[in-house]
Write an enzyme that holds these catalytic residues in place. Structure first.
Site, PDB file in Angstrom:
ATOM      1  N   CYS A  34      52.110   7.722  47.373  1.00 22.53           N
ATOM      2  CA  CYS A  34      51.430   6.822  46.673  1.00 22.53           C
ATOM      3  C   CYS A  34      50.364   7.520  47.720  1.00 22.53           C
ATOM      4  O   CYS A  34      49.758   8.318  47.477  1.00 22.53           O
ATOM      5  CB  CYS A  34      51.128   5.150  46.975  1.00 22.53           C
ATOM      6  SG  CYS A  34      49.357   4.792  46.851  1.00 22.53           S
ATOM      7  N   GLU A  93      54.689   5.391  40.107  1.00 23.22           N
ATOM      8  CA  GLU A  93      52.989   6.669  39.652  1.00 23.22           C
ATOM      9  C   GLU A  93      53.290   6.748  38.614  1.00 23.22           C
ATOM     10  O   GLU A  93      51.724   7.281  38.345  1.00 23.22           O
ATOM     11  CB  GLU A  93      52.803   7.718  41.088  1.00 23.22           C
ATOM     12  CG  GLU A  93      53.213   6.881  42.749  1.00 23.22           C
ATOM     13  CD  GLU A  93      52.083   6.144  42.831  1.00 23.22           C
ATOM     14  OE1 GLU A  93      50.903   6.099  41.836  1.00 23.22           O
ATOM     15  OE2 GLU A  93      51.556   5.183  44.154  1.00 23.22           O
TER      16      GLU A  93
END
Length: 230
Positions: free
Chosen positions: A135, A205
């Site tokens: 992230c 993601e």
């Protein structure tokens, strides 16, 4: 090879998919539909809340002093920095609690959070730590790439600048050193689990942009499954 080198190699396709996604490309050009960005912010708020708690939970579980320090530092930085900025975006776009209630957590966001929390069941906490790394690392890379040609949309440029701070770069560097050490200290089974946890997070993601771009809901997700069966 170090964990970060191996993980990047096996996740390269999913990693690059984020840079090529229309959400990211249009954000830089300034022509991303505001409703898409709005939906992204709402879903990202759900994710960041869970992500911040994941830092705290893992910090309480670990006996590794360096991991504990980094996790507590990251959790605090997230609250003070990114989450604060999100609140500024919410204020500017007039996103209130009622709108949040009307748009519950989307399937992709739910699955991503579930993936991260699943890693807490593993005895080796390095696996959970590996799942958290993509992230900040990916967003920092995206921010640096997009800022080479700043967005003409001031709001989108503010979002980009959130991820190009020296503090975030230092965080990622320190996490990389630690995860490489944890990888070296793990057995072959756990090494694979660390790589798998990292790779799935990178994949999620990439799917997160698509979730926002399509305004994904549980109903739309089901409809897409039904179409696939035809």
């Amino acid at each position: 090879m170090e964990f970060t080198d191996i993980a990047m190699e096996i996740s390269r396709e999913s990693w690059q998919a984020s840079f090529r996604h229309p959400f990211v490309l249009q954000l830089q050009k300034g022509n991303l539909d505001p409703s898409i960005f709005r939906y992204y912010l709402i879903q990202d708020a759900y994710y960041l809340n869970a992500f911040s708690k994941a830092y705290d939970i893992l910090a309480e579980k670990t006996s590794n002093p360096e991991m504990k320090r980094l996790l507590k530092q990251n959790a605090q930085s997230l609250v003070e920095g990114e989450l604060f900025i999100r609140q500024q975006f919410f204020k500017e776009l007039k996103i209130n609690d009622e709108e949040m209630e009307r748009q519950p957590i989307a399937p992709t966001c739910y699955h991503y959070v579930s993936h991260i929390y699943r890693q807490f069941e593993e005895a080796n906490l390095a696996i959970a730590f590996a799942s958290l790394l993509p992230c900040p690392w990916l967003y920092h890379d995206i921010g640096k790439s997009l800022n080479l040609k700043p967005s003409p949309n001031p709001l989108y440029q503010q979002w980009i600048e959130t991820y190009i701070t020296d503090e975030l770069e230092q965080q990622i560097r320190e996490e990389g050193v630690l995860v490489n050490q944890l990888y070296r200290e793990s057995d072959e089974t756990d090494k694979k689990k660390m790589l798998d946890a990292f790779h799935i997070s990178v994949h999620m993601e990439a799917k997160f942009w698509e979730m926002a771009y399509q305004h994904q809901t549980w109903k739309s997700d089901l409809q897409s499954l039904e179409k696939g069966e035809e």
